[in-house]
Design a protein around this motif. Structure first.
Motif, PDB file in Angstrom:
ATOM      1  N   THR A   1      11.551   2.469  -5.914  1.00  0.00           N
ATOM      2  CA  THR A   1      10.634   2.833  -4.837  1.00  0.00           C
ATOM      3  C   THR A   1       9.186   2.589  -5.263  1.00  0.00           C
ATOM      4  O   THR A   1       8.892   2.483  -6.459  1.00  0.00           O
ATOM      5  CB  THR A   1      10.817   4.309  -4.450  1.00  0.00           C
ATOM      6  OG1 THR A   1      10.338   5.131  -5.525  1.00  0.00           O
ATOM      7  CG2 THR A   1      12.278   4.619  -4.194  1.00  0.00           C
TER       8      THR A   1
ATOM      9  N   SER B   1       6.938   4.600  -5.459  1.00  0.00           N
ATOM     10  CA  SER B   1       6.423   5.773  -6.176  1.00  0.00           C
ATOM     11  C   SER B   1       6.693   5.657  -7.670  1.00  0.00           C
ATOM     12  O   SER B   1       7.846   5.648  -8.093  1.00  0.00           O
ATOM     13  CB  SER B   1       7.072   7.051  -5.634  1.00  0.00           C
ATOM     14  OG  SER B   1       6.651   8.173  -6.376  1.00  0.00           O
ATOM     15  N   TYR B   2       5.636   5.523  -8.463  1.00  0.00           N
ATOM     16  CA  TYR B   2       5.792   5.449  -9.911  1.00  0.00           C
ATOM     17  C   TYR B   2       4.546   5.993 -10.584  1.00  0.00           C
ATOM     18  O   TYR B   2       3.483   6.129  -9.982  1.00  0.00           O
ATOM     19  CB  TYR B   2       6.055   4.022 -10.362  1.00  0.00           C
ATOM     20  CG  TYR B   2       4.876   3.082 -10.184  1.00  0.00           C
ATOM     21  CD1 TYR B   2       4.003   2.832 -11.233  1.00  0.00           C
ATOM     22  CD2 TYR B   2       4.643   2.463  -8.958  1.00  0.00           C
ATOM     23  CE1 TYR B   2       2.924   1.981 -11.069  1.00  0.00           C
ATOM     24  CE2 TYR B   2       3.559   1.617  -8.783  1.00  0.00           C
ATOM     25  CZ  TYR B   2       2.705   1.371  -9.850  1.00  0.00           C
ATOM     26  OH  TYR B   2       1.643   0.541  -9.676  1.00  0.00           O
ATOM     27  N   ASP B   3       4.703   6.308 -11.859  1.00  0.00           N
ATOM     28  CA  ASP B   3       3.604   6.855 -12.645  1.00  0.00           C
ATOM     29  C   ASP B   3       3.402   5.957 -13.857  1.00  0.00           C
ATOM     30  O   ASP B   3       4.170   6.017 -14.817  1.00  0.00           O
ATOM     31  CB  ASP B   3       3.939   8.288 -13.087  1.00  0.00           C
ATOM     32  CG  ASP B   3       2.761   8.983 -13.759  1.00  0.00           C
ATOM     33  OD1 ASP B   3       1.894   8.274 -14.313  1.00  0.00           O
ATOM     34  OD2 ASP B   3       2.719  10.222 -13.738  1.00  0.00           O
TER      35      ASP B   3
ATOM     36  N   LYS C   1       6.926   6.524 -15.671  1.00  0.00           N
ATOM     37  CA  LYS C   1       8.111   6.998 -14.975  1.00  0.00           C
ATOM     38  C   LYS C   1       8.229   6.268 -13.638  1.00  0.00           C
ATOM     39  O   LYS C   1       7.220   5.962 -13.002  1.00  0.00           O
ATOM     40  CB  LYS C   1       8.057   8.507 -14.751  1.00  0.00           C
ATOM     41  CG  LYS C   1       8.198   9.318 -16.036  1.00  0.00           C
ATOM     42  CD  LYS C   1       8.280  10.812 -15.738  1.00  0.00           C
ATOM     43  CE  LYS C   1       8.511  11.607 -17.021  1.00  0.00           C
ATOM     44  NZ  LYS C   1       8.628  13.073 -16.735  1.00  0.00           N
ATOM     45  N   GLN C   2       9.467   5.987 -13.242  1.00  0.00           N
ATOM     46  CA  GLN C   2       9.721   5.236 -12.020  1.00  0.00           C
ATOM     47  C   GLN C   2      10.847   5.897 -11.227  1.00  0.00           C
ATOM     48  O   GLN C   2      11.894   6.242 -11.776  1.00  0.00           O
ATOM     49  CB  GLN C   2      10.142   3.800 -12.378  1.00  0.00           C
ATOM     50  CG  GLN C   2      10.656   2.981 -11.212  1.00  0.00           C
ATOM     51  CD  GLN C   2       9.550   2.581 -10.257  1.00  0.00           C
ATOM     52  OE1 GLN C   2       8.536   2.033 -10.675  1.00  0.00           O
ATOM     53  NE2 GLN C   2       9.737   2.840  -8.973  1.00  0.00           N
ATOM     54  N   ASP C   3      10.621   6.092  -9.916  1.00  0.00           N
ATOM     55  CA  ASP C   3      11.676   6.598  -9.050  1.00  0.00           C
ATOM     56  C   ASP C   3      12.652   5.467  -8.742  1.00  0.00           C
ATOM     57  O   ASP C   3      12.246   4.385  -8.294  1.00  0.00           O
ATOM     58  CB  ASP C   3      11.092   7.138  -7.744  1.00  0.00           C
ATOM     59  CG  ASP C   3      10.354   8.454  -7.947  1.00  0.00           C
ATOM     60  OD1 ASP C   3      10.660   9.161  -8.923  1.00  0.00           O
ATOM     61  OD2 ASP C   3       9.459   8.768  -7.135  1.00  0.00           O
TER      62      ASP C   3
ATOM     63  N   SER D   1      19.163   9.535  -6.558  1.00  0.00           N
ATOM     64  CA  SER D   1      17.768   9.270  -6.919  1.00  0.00           C
ATOM     65  C   SER D   1      17.456   9.903  -8.265  1.00  0.00           C
ATOM     66  O   SER D   1      17.794  11.055  -8.500  1.00  0.00           O
ATOM     67  CB  SER D   1      16.818   9.843  -5.849  1.00  0.00           C
ATOM     68  OG  SER D   1      17.065   9.240  -4.597  1.00  0.00           O
ATOM     69  N   GLU D   2      16.805   9.132  -9.118  1.00  0.00           N
ATOM     70  CA  GLU D   2      16.430   9.633 -10.440  1.00  0.00           C
ATOM     71  C   GLU D   2      15.017   9.168 -10.779  1.00  0.00           C
ATOM     72  O   GLU D   2      14.552   8.143 -10.274  1.00  0.00           O
ATOM     73  CB  GLU D   2      17.401   9.132 -11.505  1.00  0.00           C
ATOM     74  CG  GLU D   2      18.818   9.648 -11.357  1.00  0.00           C
ATOM     75  CD  GLU D   2      19.697   9.281 -12.535  1.00  0.00           C
ATOM     76  OE1 GLU D   2      19.171   8.729 -13.532  1.00  0.00           O
ATOM     77  OE2 GLU D   2      20.913   9.537 -12.464  1.00  0.00           O
ATOM     78  N   ASN D   3      14.373   9.928 -11.624  1.00  0.00           N
ATOM     79  CA  ASN D   3      13.069   9.551 -12.133  1.00  0.00           C
ATOM     80  C   ASN D   3      13.263   9.042 -13.558  1.00  0.00           C
ATOM     81  O   ASN D   3      13.502   9.816 -14.477  1.00  0.00           O
ATOM     82  CB  ASN D   3      12.122  10.767 -12.111  1.00  0.00           C
ATOM     83  CG  ASN D   3      10.671  10.388 -12.345  1.00  0.00           C
ATOM     84  OD1 ASN D   3      10.053  10.808 -13.300  1.00  0.00           O
ATOM     85  ND2 ASN D   3      10.108   9.563 -11.469  1.00  0.00           N
TER      86      ASN D   3
END
Length: 208
Positions: free
Chosen positions: A174, A176-178, A183-185, A203-205
């Motif tokens: 997705t 959405s990531y940091d 970290k990645q969704d 779903s995992e981070n």
């Protein structure tokens, strides 16, 4: 620069990507992950070509250590990356050119031979540059490692690959990531009840 060497390297990259492209096209209308089992020899060629392209860089790569074991009464497949003490120039961390990263990632997630996919994963962790365009080797290695753990949770060996019901069909990263905490969704999709069962989405981070 040694143009002959660069030309050979470039031809190997083209062949590498063409092999992956052929596998993708020929399995488009087949909804079973076991379809990729027919391409074991092609995955071997991918590994050998990738090694010929990045051999020097992975031999002297920085230290990382990761172990994934395949539980089996007869054998165990292990990833082990040891520290290298050799001195070398700091490599580039990024290139715009597409090289071996997409192909190694594809083999790590679609080849279900425990030993061969672990060779792909090991090389993915060591490859330099670590990023080819949008393809981040560290992120993809972490995702591939998670796929392996899910698929091989019930144990497997080179003579007993994961069942169709255990195999991941889709991997969706997705937006959405940091990038600071790395970290990645990720959403993993498969059919735990077999080809006729319902889709399961988890779903995992994923940290990388």
């Amino acid at each position: 620069p040694n143009l002959a060497h660069e030309e050979i390297k470039g031809s190997h990259v083209l062949r590498l990507l063409s092999i992956i492209g052929i596998m993708l096209v020929t399995t488009t209308d087949i909804h079973l992950e076991s379809a990729y089992d027919e391409y074991f020899e092609e995955h071997q060629i991918v590994i050998n070509l990738a090694l010929s392209i990045i051999g020097d860089s992975i031999i002297s790569s920085p230290a990382t250590t990761s172990t994934i074991s395949s539980r089996s009464t007869s054998s165990s497949a292990t990833i082990s990356t040891s520290s290298s003490q050799s001195k070398r120039a700091v490599p580039s961390a990024f290139t715009f050119e597409m090289g071996v990263i997409p192909a190694l990632y594809f083999t790590a997630i679609k080849c279900r031979s425990p030993s061969l996919r672990r060779r792909a994963l090991d090389m993915l962790r060591k490859v330099e540059p670590r990023r080819e365009g949008l393809w981040d080797a560290r992120l993809l290695a972490a995702v591939a490692e998670r796929v392996i753990k899910i698929e091989e949770a019930e144990g497997c060996s080179d003579d007993n690959w994961p069942s169709e019901a255990r195999r991941i069909h889709g991997i969706h990263m997705t937006p959405s990531y940091d990038s600071i905490r790395r970290k990645q969704d990720v959403v993993f999709t498969w059919r735990p009840d077999g080809p006729m069962g319902e889709w399961l989405h988890i779903s995992e981070n994923v940290a990388y």
